[in-house]
Design a protein around this motif. Structure first.
Motif, PDB file in Angstrom:
ATOM      1  N   LYS A  90      41.348  43.701  37.019  1.00 56.50           N
ATOM      2  CA  LYS A  90      41.607  44.189  38.366  1.00 56.50           C
ATOM      3  C   LYS A  90      41.513  45.708  38.369  1.00 56.50           C
ATOM      4  O   LYS A  90      42.170  46.382  37.585  1.00 56.50           O
ATOM      5  N   THR A  91      40.675  46.226  39.241  1.00 59.92           N
ATOM      6  CA  THR A  91      40.499  47.672  39.348  1.00 59.92           C
ATOM      7  C   THR A  91      40.665  48.087  40.801  1.00 59.92           C
ATOM      8  O   THR A  91      40.721  47.248  41.704  1.00 59.92           O
ATOM      9  N   ASP A  92      40.693  49.392  41.022  1.00 58.04           N
ATOM     10  CA  ASP A  92      40.778  49.891  42.397  1.00 58.04           C
ATOM     11  C   ASP A  92      39.534  49.554  43.207  1.00 58.04           C
ATOM     12  O   ASP A  92      39.551  49.613  44.436  1.00 58.04           O
ATOM     13  N   ALA A  93      38.451  49.205  42.511  1.00 55.36           N
ATOM     14  CA  ALA A  93      37.191  48.883  43.188  1.00 55.36           C
ATOM     15  C   ALA A  93      36.976  47.379  43.325  1.00 55.36           C
ATOM     16  O   ALA A  93      35.929  46.948  43.812  1.00 55.36           O
ATOM     17  N   GLY A  94      37.939  46.566  42.883  1.00 55.94           N
ATOM     18  CA  GLY A  94      37.802  45.121  42.957  1.00 55.94           C
ATOM     19  C   GLY A  94      37.941  44.474  41.583  1.00 55.94           C
ATOM     20  O   GLY A  94      38.169  45.149  40.575  1.00 55.94           O
ATOM     21  N   ASP A  95      37.819  43.158  41.534  1.00 53.97           N
ATOM     22  CA  ASP A  95      37.920  42.415  40.284  1.00 53.97           C
ATOM     23  C   ASP A  95      36.575  42.471  39.556  1.00 53.97           C
ATOM     24  O   ASP A  95      35.533  42.118  40.116  1.00 53.97           O
ATOM     25  N   ILE A  96      36.612  42.904  38.304  1.00 49.59           N
ATOM     26  CA  ILE A  96      35.393  43.098  37.524  1.00 49.59           C
ATOM     27  C   ILE A  96      35.403  42.177  36.306  1.00 49.59           C
ATOM     28  O   ILE A  96      36.351  42.152  35.528  1.00 49.59           O
TER      29      ILE A  96
ATOM     30  N   GLY B  28      29.474  42.309  42.875  1.00 52.13           N
ATOM     31  CA  GLY B  28      28.608  41.339  43.538  1.00 52.13           C
ATOM     32  C   GLY B  28      27.723  40.562  42.588  1.00 52.13           C
ATOM     33  O   GLY B  28      27.002  39.660  43.003  1.00 52.13           O
ATOM     34  N   ARG B  29      27.775  40.882  41.298  1.00 59.29           N
ATOM     35  CA  ARG B  29      26.987  40.196  40.277  1.00 59.29           C
ATOM     36  C   ARG B  29      27.922  39.454  39.324  1.00 59.29           C
ATOM     37  O   ARG B  29      29.091  39.802  39.187  1.00 59.29           O
ATOM     38  N   GLY B  30      27.382  38.429  38.643  1.00 59.16           N
ATOM     39  CA  GLY B  30      28.222  37.658  37.728  1.00 59.16           C
ATOM     40  C   GLY B  30      29.414  37.097  38.468  1.00 59.16           C
ATOM     41  O   GLY B  30      29.284  36.501  39.534  1.00 59.16           O
ATOM     42  N   MET B  31      30.595  37.326  37.897  1.00 52.58           N
ATOM     43  CA  MET B  31      31.832  36.892  38.542  1.00 52.58           C
ATOM     44  C   MET B  31      32.618  38.071  39.104  1.00 52.58           C
ATOM     45  O   MET B  31      33.798  37.933  39.426  1.00 52.58           O
ATOM     46  N   SER B  32      31.979  39.230  39.210  1.00 52.43           N
ATOM     47  CA  SER B  32      32.637  40.407  39.782  1.00 52.43           C
ATOM     48  C   SER B  32      32.602  40.345  41.305  1.00 52.43           C
ATOM     49  O   SER B  32      31.600  39.952  41.889  1.00 52.43           O
ATOM     50  N   SER B  33      33.700  40.731  41.905  1.00 55.69           N
ATOM     51  CA  SER B  33      33.786  40.686  43.367  1.00 55.69           C
ATOM     52  C   SER B  33      33.035  41.858  43.985  1.00 55.69           C
ATOM     53  O   SER B  33      32.816  42.896  43.348  1.00 55.69           O
ATOM     54  N   LEU B  34      32.636  41.677  45.234  1.00 46.71           N
ATOM     55  CA  LEU B  34      32.001  42.742  46.007  1.00 46.71           C
ATOM     56  C   LEU B  34      32.973  43.171  47.094  1.00 46.71           C
ATOM     57  O   LEU B  34      33.377  42.362  47.934  1.00 46.71           O
ATOM     58  N   ASN B  35      33.367  44.427  47.064  1.00 47.94           N
ATOM     59  CA  ASN B  35      34.313  44.947  48.041  1.00 47.94           C
ATOM     60  C   ASN B  35      33.715  44.826  49.441  1.00 47.94           C
ATOM     61  O   ASN B  35      32.680  45.436  49.730  1.00 47.94           O
ATOM     62  N   PRO B  36      34.350  44.054  50.332  1.00 47.21           N
ATOM     63  CA  PRO B  36      33.768  43.838  51.667  1.00 47.21           C
ATOM     64  C   PRO B  36      33.774  45.083  52.534  1.00 47.21           C
ATOM     65  O   PRO B  36      33.092  45.137  53.565  1.00 47.21           O
ATOM     66  N   ASN B  37      34.527  46.108  52.133  1.00 47.81           N
ATOM     67  CA  ASN B  37      34.620  47.327  52.931  1.00 47.81           C
ATOM     68  C   ASN B  37      33.537  48.351  52.603  1.00 47.81           C
ATOM     69  O   ASN B  37      33.461  49.401  53.235  1.00 47.81           O
ATOM     70  N   VAL B  38      32.716  48.040  51.612  1.00 44.16           N
ATOM     71  CA  VAL B  38      31.669  48.985  51.208  1.00 44.16           C
ATOM     72  C   VAL B  38      30.435  48.786  52.078  1.00 44.16           C
ATOM     73  O   VAL B  38      29.920  47.671  52.198  1.00 44.16           O
ATOM     74  N   GLU B  39      29.972  49.864  52.681  1.00 45.52           N
ATOM     75  CA  GLU B  39      28.730  49.803  53.454  1.00 45.52           C
ATOM     76  C   GLU B  39      27.567  49.520  52.512  1.00 45.52           C
ATOM     77  O   GLU B  39      27.492  50.082  51.416  1.00 45.52           O
ATOM     78  N   THR B  40      26.660  48.642  52.935  1.00 42.07           N
ATOM     79  CA  THR B  40      25.552  48.278  52.050  1.00 42.07           C
ATOM     80  C   THR B  40      24.718  49.495  51.658  1.00 42.07           C
ATOM     81  O   THR B  40      24.250  49.601  50.523  1.00 42.07           O
ATOM     82  N   SER B  41      24.576  50.443  52.570  1.00 43.70           N
ATOM     83  CA  SER B  41      23.774  51.634  52.278  1.00 43.70           C
ATOM     84  C   SER B  41      24.444  52.536  51.252  1.00 43.70           C
ATOM     85  O   SER B  41      23.805  53.419  50.680  1.00 43.70           O
ATOM     86  N   SER B  42      25.743  52.316  51.013  1.00 46.51           N
ATOM     87  CA  SER B  42      26.510  53.145  50.084  1.00 46.51           C
ATOM     88  C   SER B  42      26.823  52.421  48.780  1.00 46.51           C
ATOM     89  O   SER B  42      27.597  52.937  47.967  1.00 46.51           O
TER      90      SER B  42
ATOM     91  N   ILE C 147      36.733  51.094  36.508  1.00 50.01           N
ATOM     92  CA  ILE C 147      36.684  50.254  35.318  1.00 50.01           C
ATOM     93  C   ILE C 147      37.180  51.033  34.101  1.00 50.01           C
ATOM     94  O   ILE C 147      38.016  50.553  33.322  1.00 50.01           O
ATOM     95  N   LEU C 148      36.671  52.243  33.942  1.00 56.39           N
ATOM     96  CA  LEU C 148      37.082  53.063  32.802  1.00 56.39           C
ATOM     97  C   LEU C 148      38.574  53.359  32.857  1.00 56.39           C
ATOM     98  O   LEU C 148      39.272  53.300  31.828  1.00 56.39           O
ATOM     99  N   GLY C 149      39.079  53.665  34.039  1.00 55.36           N
ATOM    100  CA  GLY C 149      40.502  53.935  34.180  1.00 55.36           C
ATOM    101  C   GLY C 149      41.363  52.728  33.842  1.00 55.36           C
ATOM    102  O   GLY C 149      42.390  52.850  33.181  1.00 55.36           O
ATOM    103  N   ALA C 150      40.931  51.547  34.287  1.00 52.05           N
ATOM    104  CA  ALA C 150      41.691  50.325  34.014  1.00 52.05           C
ATOM    105  C   ALA C 150      41.724  50.002  32.521  1.00 52.05           C
ATOM    106  O   ALA C 150      42.682  49.399  32.025  1.00 52.05           O
ATOM    107  N   LEU C 151      40.677  50.397  31.792  1.00 53.43           N
ATOM    108  CA  LEU C 151      40.586  50.108  30.360  1.00 53.43           C
ATOM    109  C   LEU C 151      41.096  51.254  29.492  1.00 53.43           C
ATOM    110  O   LEU C 151      41.099  51.146  28.257  1.00 53.43           O
ATOM    111  N   GLY C 152      41.510  52.349  30.099  1.00 56.71           N
ATOM    112  CA  GLY C 152      41.991  53.487  29.325  1.00 56.71           C
ATOM    113  C   GLY C 152      40.886  54.218  28.583  1.00 56.71           C
ATOM    114  O   GLY C 152      41.124  54.831  27.543  1.00 56.71           O
ATOM    115  N   ILE C 153      39.665  54.174  29.120  1.00 55.23           N
ATOM    116  CA  ILE C 153      38.520  54.839  28.497  1.00 55.23           C
ATOM    117  C   ILE C 153      38.360  56.219  29.126  1.00 55.23           C
ATOM    118  O   ILE C 153      38.326  56.358  30.347  1.00 55.23           O
TER     119      ILE C 153
END
Length: 288
Positions: free
Chosen positions: A27-33, A82-96, A109-115
């Motif tokens: 779980k990340t701030d950008a969705g489930d990865i 949006g690929r594999g089993m990762s979620s796609l944030n519905p609030n993200v504009e497709t152009s962005s 992702i890096l923050g969630a893993l401490g990288i």
């Protein structure tokens, strides 16, 4: 320019799955990865970024090979939003979406893993994500490997991609990549949208490349029809140290067709302590 003509790896080593193999939804701030996290937990990692139609399975063999050769290093591969089993944030504009992937999803992702710092290995339009991230975070990126990079597009190529998706002809590439998507339709739309954003703003990635100081390795298959235009655009804009390798017998998927050779190249680049040379400028040469 480096011309590489080997048919087999000089140190061929095909790994078996390690007991340290870990796959999980984070779980990340950008969705489930959906990601793989292997090797030794550390604040520095090699992060693998897939083709727009790929999932983490697309880099599984490369990840295993890197873990076998660098047992003390951390290797992370993930399915892009949006690929594999990762979620796609519905609030993200497709152009962005591309900007979201590079400037929000990857940092989350890096923050969630401490990288804290990374070396980036990316395929196709995954290289656009890697380079945008490196432009924005130059001190966090040690080295970059871009395999068959796609960092800009034109309107004609977008129309061709749309036609491929409409006719389901792109599914051959999904299979070639070994990808496993929860929703292949969503994954396909993400792929097209990413290329559309590159076509809408050709300088979206290219315009910032001069800010990247990380030593860069570009790997191109000679049979990749679109590669020359991509590589030429990159080589004229990169100001840091760069190597450009051409694999004579490969197309757009060299890490699948010549896995051991590509692993040799990746490992050599990650270990090349003299990549910047005496002047810090790009190195060129020929290997026959």
């Amino acid at each position: 320019m480096l011309c590489f003509r080997q048919d087999v790896s000089g140190s061929a080593h095909r790994a078996t799955k390690s007991q340290l193999w870990r796959r999980r939804i984070v779980k990340t701030d950008a969705g489930d990865i959906d990601l793989l996290d292997i090797g030794k937990p550390d604040g520095h990692a090699v992060v693998l970024i897939t083709h727009g139609l790929g999932s983490l399975e697309s880099f599984e063999e490369v990840a295993e090979g890197l873990e076998a050769r660098f047992p003390r290093r951390r290797i992370v591969a993930y399915s892009r939003p949006g690929r594999g089993m990762s979620s796609l944030n519905p609030n993200v504009e497709t152009s962005s979406l591309l900007t979201f992937e590079a400037l929000q999803a990857l940092p989350s992702i890096l923050g969630a893993l401490g990288i804290i710092t990374v070396d980036l290995v990316a395929h196709s339009d995954g290289a656009a994500v890697a380079m945008l991230f490196a432009c924005a975070n130059p001190l966090k990126v040690g080295r970059i490997v871009a395999i068959s990079p796609q960092v800009h597009a034109d309107r004609l190529s977008i129309d061709q991609l749309g036609e491929l998706v409409t006719n389901n002809d792109h599914l051959d590439d999904v299979q070639r990549l070994g990808a496993d998507h929860g929703d292949v339709g969503v994954a396909s739309r993400c792929w097209v949208v990413t290329h559309a954003s590159l076509a809408a703003n050709p300088d979206h990635v290219l315009g910032g490349l001069a800010r990247i100081n990380a030593p860069m390795l570009l790997v191109q298959g000679l049979r990749d029809e679109a590669a020359q235009h991509q590589m030429s655009a990159l080589s004229t804009r990169v100001r840091g140290p760069m190597k450009w390798v051409i694999l004579r017998n490969d197309g757009h998927f060299p890490q699948h067709d010549s896995t051991d050779i590509v692993l040799d190249l990746i490992c050599g680049h990650l270990q090349d302590v003299d990549a910047k040379g005496a002047s810090g400028r790009r190195q060129t040469g020929t290997v026959s």
